[in-house]
Design a protein around this motif. Sequence first.
Motif, PDB file in Angstrom:
ATOM      1  N   VAL A   8      15.517  -2.716   4.986  1.00  0.00           N
ATOM      2  CA  VAL A   8      14.599  -3.082   3.902  1.00  0.00           C
ATOM      3  C   VAL A   8      15.387  -3.251   2.611  1.00  0.00           C
ATOM      4  O   VAL A   8      16.436  -2.643   2.422  1.00  0.00           O
ATOM      5  CB  VAL A   8      13.464  -2.050   3.715  1.00  0.00           C
ATOM      6  CG1 VAL A   8      12.617  -1.932   4.961  1.00  0.00           C
ATOM      7  CG2 VAL A   8      13.999  -0.700   3.304  1.00  0.00           C
ATOM      8  N   TYR A  17       8.725   3.104  -0.925  1.00  0.00           N
ATOM      9  CA  TYR A  17       8.538   1.927  -0.063  1.00  0.00           C
ATOM     10  C   TYR A  17       7.822   2.377   1.203  1.00  0.00           C
ATOM     11  O   TYR A  17       8.336   3.189   1.967  1.00  0.00           O
ATOM     12  CB  TYR A  17       9.906   1.333   0.259  1.00  0.00           C
ATOM     13  CG  TYR A  17       9.883   0.040   1.024  1.00  0.00           C
ATOM     14  CD1 TYR A  17      10.083  -1.160   0.364  1.00  0.00           C
ATOM     15  CD2 TYR A  17       9.688   0.018   2.397  1.00  0.00           C
ATOM     16  CE1 TYR A  17      10.083  -2.362   1.062  1.00  0.00           C
ATOM     17  CE2 TYR A  17       9.673  -1.175   3.102  1.00  0.00           C
ATOM     18  CZ  TYR A  17       9.872  -2.357   2.431  1.00  0.00           C
ATOM     19  OH  TYR A  17       9.864  -3.540   3.115  1.00  0.00           O
ATOM     20  N   LEU A  19       6.692   2.552   4.813  1.00  0.00           N
ATOM     21  CA  LEU A  19       7.223   2.156   6.130  1.00  0.00           C
ATOM     22  C   LEU A  19       6.198   2.335   7.249  1.00  0.00           C
ATOM     23  O   LEU A  19       6.525   2.127   8.414  1.00  0.00           O
ATOM     24  CB  LEU A  19       8.444   3.020   6.468  1.00  0.00           C
ATOM     25  CG  LEU A  19       9.636   2.941   5.544  1.00  0.00           C
ATOM     26  CD1 LEU A  19      10.607   4.074   5.852  1.00  0.00           C
ATOM     27  CD2 LEU A  19      10.322   1.597   5.677  1.00  0.00           C
ATOM     28  N   GLU A  22       5.584  -0.495   9.973  1.00  0.00           N
ATOM     29  CA  GLU A  22       6.713  -0.653  10.886  1.00  0.00           C
ATOM     30  C   GLU A  22       6.795   0.515  11.868  1.00  0.00           C
ATOM     31  O   GLU A  22       7.081   0.332  13.052  1.00  0.00           O
ATOM     32  CB  GLU A  22       8.026  -0.775  10.111  1.00  0.00           C
ATOM     33  CG  GLU A  22       8.146  -2.044   9.302  1.00  0.00           C
ATOM     34  CD  GLU A  22       7.638  -1.912   7.866  1.00  0.00           C
ATOM     35  OE1 GLU A  22       6.813  -1.003   7.577  1.00  0.00           O
ATOM     36  OE2 GLU A  22       8.068  -2.722   7.026  1.00  0.00           O
ATOM     37  N   CYS A  23       6.507   1.731  11.381  1.00  0.00           N
ATOM     38  CA  CYS A  23       6.517   2.906  12.247  1.00  0.00           C
ATOM     39  C   CYS A  23       5.385   2.840  13.276  1.00  0.00           C
ATOM     40  O   CYS A  23       5.572   3.196  14.446  1.00  0.00           O
ATOM     41  CB  CYS A  23       6.412   4.181  11.411  1.00  0.00           C
ATOM     42  SG  CYS A  23       7.888   4.513  10.414  1.00  0.00           S
ATOM     43  N   CYS A 115       7.037   7.067   3.856  1.00  0.00           N
ATOM     44  CA  CYS A 115       7.637   6.277   2.776  1.00  0.00           C
ATOM     45  C   CYS A 115       9.111   6.584   2.574  1.00  0.00           C
ATOM     46  O   CYS A 115       9.525   7.744   2.598  1.00  0.00           O
ATOM     47  CB  CYS A 115       6.904   6.553   1.470  1.00  0.00           C
ATOM     48  SG  CYS A 115       5.169   6.081   1.514  1.00  0.00           S
TER      49      CYS A 115
END
Length: 137
Positions: A8, A17, A19, A22-23, A115
Amino acid sequence: MLSSTLTVSTGARDVVYDLTRECEQFAAETEGDGLLHVFVPHATAGLAILETGAGSDDDLLSALQDLLPADDRWRHRHGTRGHGRSHVMPALVPPYATVPVLRGRLALGTWQSICLVDLNVDNHTRTIRLSLLADAS
């Protein structure tokens, strides 16, 4: 164990940020139970599980600014002014998080997000390792 990496770009300012998406996608690769371990292999970034979008992410950055100001007090002195604070931050916001996975879904609370927390404005590219340890039973 399934493993993958994300890359990223965090930009040139302090950032939280998210995440989570995506996780979630990575955890969905199994339909079973297990543990998702998220790790950021950088000396100047961390991972937090917190509510985003309602001000908590900005509150975290404000609290870190109060605790770790970007000034000249730091002995670690390369890069931008106050860069040493980025090397102290992972002691407060660790570079890892582990989340249960149930039937291929993250077992996060209603308002919880995973995050990346990054105060290092000198390095805009971050790698995140996702590892899923599936239940073998």
